[in-house]
Motif scaffolding. Structure first.
Motif, PDB file in Angstrom:
ATOM      1  N   PHE A 110     112.981 142.942  61.466  1.00  0.00           N
ATOM      2  CA  PHE A 110     112.551 141.561  61.253  1.00  0.00           C
ATOM      3  C   PHE A 110     111.034 141.423  61.398  1.00  0.00           C
ATOM      4  CE2 PHE A 110     111.411 137.311  62.523  1.00  0.00           C
ATOM      5  CZ  PHE A 110     112.187 136.492  61.721  1.00  0.00           C
ATOM      6  N   GLU A 111     110.491 141.978  62.453  1.00  0.00           N
ATOM      7  CA  GLU A 111     109.060 141.861  62.720  1.00  0.00           C
ATOM      8  C   GLU A 111     108.235 142.454  61.579  1.00  0.00           C
ATOM      9  OE1 GLU A 111     107.504 140.235  64.896  1.00  0.00           O
ATOM     10  OE2 GLU A 111     109.126 139.694  66.264  1.00  0.00           O
ATOM     11  N   ILE A 112     108.653 143.580  61.066  1.00  0.00           N
ATOM     12  CA  ILE A 112     107.927 144.224  59.965  1.00  0.00           C
ATOM     13  C   ILE A 112     107.989 143.368  58.702  1.00  0.00           C
ATOM     14  CG2 ILE A 112     107.919 146.205  58.392  1.00  0.00           C
ATOM     15  CD1 ILE A 112     108.996 147.875  60.805  1.00  0.00           C
ATOM     16  N   LEU A 113     109.177 142.886  58.360  1.00  0.00           N
ATOM     17  CA  LEU A 113     109.351 142.121  57.132  1.00  0.00           C
ATOM     18  C   LEU A 113     108.688 140.747  57.203  1.00  0.00           C
ATOM     19  CD1 LEU A 113     113.077 142.940  56.257  1.00  0.00           C
ATOM     20  CD2 LEU A 113     111.018 143.934  55.267  1.00  0.00           C
ATOM     21  N   ASN A 114     108.663 140.160  58.388  1.00  0.00           N
ATOM     22  CA  ASN A 114     108.138 138.805  58.545  1.00  0.00           C
ATOM     23  C   ASN A 114     106.612 138.754  58.512  1.00  0.00           C
ATOM     24  OD1 ASN A 114     108.417 135.960  59.114  1.00  0.00           O
ATOM     25  ND2 ASN A 114     107.750 136.410  61.202  1.00  0.00           N
ATOM     26  N   GLU A 115     105.984 139.881  58.717  1.00  0.00           N
ATOM     27  CA  GLU A 115     104.531 139.942  58.861  1.00  0.00           C
ATOM     28  C   GLU A 115     103.770 139.288  57.713  1.00  0.00           C
ATOM     29  OE1 GLU A 115     102.539 143.793  59.413  1.00  0.00           O
ATOM     30  OE2 GLU A 115     103.375 143.777  61.429  1.00  0.00           O
ATOM     31  N   SER A 116     104.182 139.565  56.501  1.00  0.00           N
ATOM     32  CA  SER A 116     103.416 139.121  55.330  1.00  0.00           C
ATOM     33  C   SER A 116     104.017 137.915  54.615  1.00  0.00           C
ATOM     34  CB  SER A 116     103.284 140.273  54.332  1.00  0.00           C
ATOM     35  OG  SER A 116     104.563 140.686  53.875  1.00  0.00           O
ATOM     36  N   LEU A 117     105.029 137.285  55.210  1.00  0.00           N
ATOM     37  CA  LEU A 117     105.671 136.149  54.546  1.00  0.00           C
ATOM     38  C   LEU A 117     104.827 134.888  54.686  1.00  0.00           C
ATOM     39  CD1 LEU A 117     109.403 136.641  55.624  1.00  0.00           C
ATOM     40  CD2 LEU A 117     108.291 137.359  53.495  1.00  0.00           C
ATOM     41  N   PRO A 118     104.916 133.976  53.694  1.00  0.00           N
ATOM     42  CA  PRO A 118     104.163 132.714  53.794  1.00  0.00           C
ATOM     43  C   PRO A 118     104.663 131.874  54.971  1.00  0.00           C
ATOM     44  CG  PRO A 118     105.700 132.675  51.932  1.00  0.00           C
ATOM     45  CD  PRO A 118     105.685 134.072  52.441  1.00  0.00           C
ATOM     46  N   LYS A 119     103.720 131.240  55.656  1.00  0.00           N
ATOM     47  CA  LYS A 119     104.047 130.415  56.814  1.00  0.00           C
ATOM     48  C   LYS A 119     104.087 128.942  56.403  1.00  0.00           C
ATOM     49  CE  LYS A 119     104.052 134.036  59.494  1.00  0.00           C
ATOM     50  NZ  LYS A 119     103.943 135.077  58.440  1.00  0.00           N
ATOM     51  N   PRO A 120     105.063 128.193  56.891  1.00  0.00           N
ATOM     52  CA  PRO A 120     105.196 126.792  56.471  1.00  0.00           C
ATOM     53  C   PRO A 120     104.116 125.889  57.048  1.00  0.00           C
ATOM     54  CG  PRO A 120     106.788 127.301  58.185  1.00  0.00           C
ATOM     55  CD  PRO A 120     106.125 128.603  57.828  1.00  0.00           C
ATOM     56  N   SER A 121     103.852 124.801  56.326  1.00  0.00           N
ATOM     57  CA  SER A 121     102.925 123.774  56.805  1.00  0.00           C
ATOM     58  C   SER A 121     103.555 122.980  57.944  1.00  0.00           C
ATOM     59  CB  SER A 121     102.577 122.813  55.667  1.00  0.00           C
ATOM     60  OG  SER A 121     102.236 123.503  54.492  1.00  0.00           O
ATOM     61  N   ALA A 122     104.864 122.782  57.848  1.00  0.00           N
ATOM     62  CA  ALA A 122     105.601 122.042  58.876  1.00  0.00           C
ATOM     63  C   ALA A 122     107.082 122.339  58.742  1.00  0.00           C
ATOM     64  CB  ALA A 122     105.352 120.538  58.759  1.00  0.00           C
ATOM     65  N   ILE A 123     107.813 122.109  59.816  1.00  0.00           N
ATOM     66  CA  ILE A 123     109.269 122.270  59.828  1.00  0.00           C
ATOM     67  C   ILE A 123     109.898 120.905  60.072  1.00  0.00           C
ATOM     68  CG2 ILE A 123     111.240 123.351  60.983  1.00  0.00           C
ATOM     69  CD1 ILE A 123     109.242 125.551  61.924  1.00  0.00           C
ATOM     70  N   ILE A 124     110.829 120.535  59.229  1.00  0.00           N
ATOM     71  CA  ILE A 124     111.592 119.303  59.425  1.00  0.00           C
ATOM     72  C   ILE A 124     112.881 119.698  60.136  1.00  0.00           C
ATOM     73  CG2 ILE A 124     112.715 117.345  58.306  1.00  0.00           C
ATOM     74  CD1 ILE A 124     110.809 117.936  55.888  1.00  0.00           C
ATOM     75  N   TYR A 125     113.015 119.281  61.374  1.00  0.00           N
ATOM     76  CA  TYR A 125     114.146 119.695  62.202  1.00  0.00           C
ATOM     77  C   TYR A 125     115.175 118.577  62.277  1.00  0.00           C
ATOM     78  CZ  TYR A 125     116.717 121.283  66.368  1.00  0.00           C
ATOM     79  OH  TYR A 125     117.707 121.671  67.251  1.00  0.00           O
ATOM     80  N   LEU A 126     116.331 118.786  61.645  1.00  0.00           N
ATOM     81  CA  LEU A 126     117.404 117.800  61.641  1.00  0.00           C
ATOM     82  C   LEU A 126     118.342 118.025  62.815  1.00  0.00           C
ATOM     83  CD1 LEU A 126     118.371 117.716  57.842  1.00  0.00           C
ATOM     84  CD2 LEU A 126     116.618 116.397  59.056  1.00  0.00           C
ATOM     85  N   LYS A 127     118.640 116.939  63.512  1.00  0.00           N
ATOM     86  CA  LYS A 127     119.569 117.005  64.637  1.00  0.00           C
ATOM     87  C   LYS A 127     120.698 116.002  64.427  1.00  0.00           C
ATOM     88  CE  LYS A 127     118.067 117.161  68.884  1.00  0.00           C
ATOM     89  NZ  LYS A 127     118.687 118.418  69.367  1.00  0.00           N
TER      90      LYS A 127
END
Length: 204
Positions: A110-127
């Motif tokens: 996971f750590e290796i693959l996640n390194e170069s992925l685009p990061k979100p501007s924000a997270i909308i968290y539904l509860k």
């Protein structure tokens, strides 16, 4: 200004995909959907989590990584995107389902693959309350979810709360309680959510 890239997250059945479609239609932007039912291991996983957890989690991880890699050119071309998942959910689910040895292997991948992925501007968290979530899961009628353990869903909701606290240190998290919101039928409910998103768009 960075290209807006929003992710919607929350426990199973809370309404992520439904809201993603509504937001994408409102802003006329691309909507990225997680692959769920296409996972060939999923029904086997719910029948026997111990036997099929690693295969299931790796399928999800590899497919979502591919999806996120594929949107890089769109973001570079300044096309906003909203996704109905955040890649961190893979780690959250895997941590709950894998034994210690498999988790260690998974975490390194996971750590290796996640390194170069685009990061979100924000997270909308539904509860939503546990009762509402269980009702929504039953209503959508997915065959592999019909015998889902309510205790498993309750634990996932707790895991999500902890994960969002951690993610909020790096990425803005917009928390929305959905028990009394119907963003499909009610334009005022959808407008309420869009107002929250607009306030974050202005700062992206």
């Amino acid at each position: 200004m960075n290209t807006p890239f929003f992710c919607i997250e929350g426990v199973i059945g809370v309404g992520k995909t439904t809201l993603c479609k509504a937001i994408a239609a409102h802003y006329q932007i691309n909507c990225l959907h997680e692959i769920v039912e296409e996972n060939p291991f999923l029904e086997k996983f719910y029948d026997d989590m111990n036997a099929w957890s690693f295969q299931t989690e790796m399928f999800f991880l590899c497919n979502r990584v591919k999806q996120l890699e594929d949107i890089k050119p769109m973001l570079r071309a300044q096309h906003p995107i909203i996704a109905d998942y955040h890649i961190s959910k893979n780690r959250l689910f895997a941590r709950r389902t894998l034994d210690a040895k498999k988790w260690d292997q998974y975490e390194r991948i996971f750590e290796i693959l996640n390194e170069s992925l685009p990061k979100p501007s924000a997270i909308i968290y539904l509860k939503a309350s546990h009762e509402i979530v269980m009702e929504r899961i039953k209503k959508r009628g997915r065959s592999f979810e019909k015998d889902m353990d309510p205790a498993y869903i309750k634990q996932l909701a707790s895991d999500y709360d902890k994960a969002m606290i951690k993610l909020a240190k790096e990425t803005p998290v917009v928390t929305i309680h959905t028990d009394n919101l119907d963003f499909v039928s009610s334009q005022s409910d959808l407008a309420y959510i869009l107002t929250k998103i607009d306030s974050h768009l202005s700062s992206v």
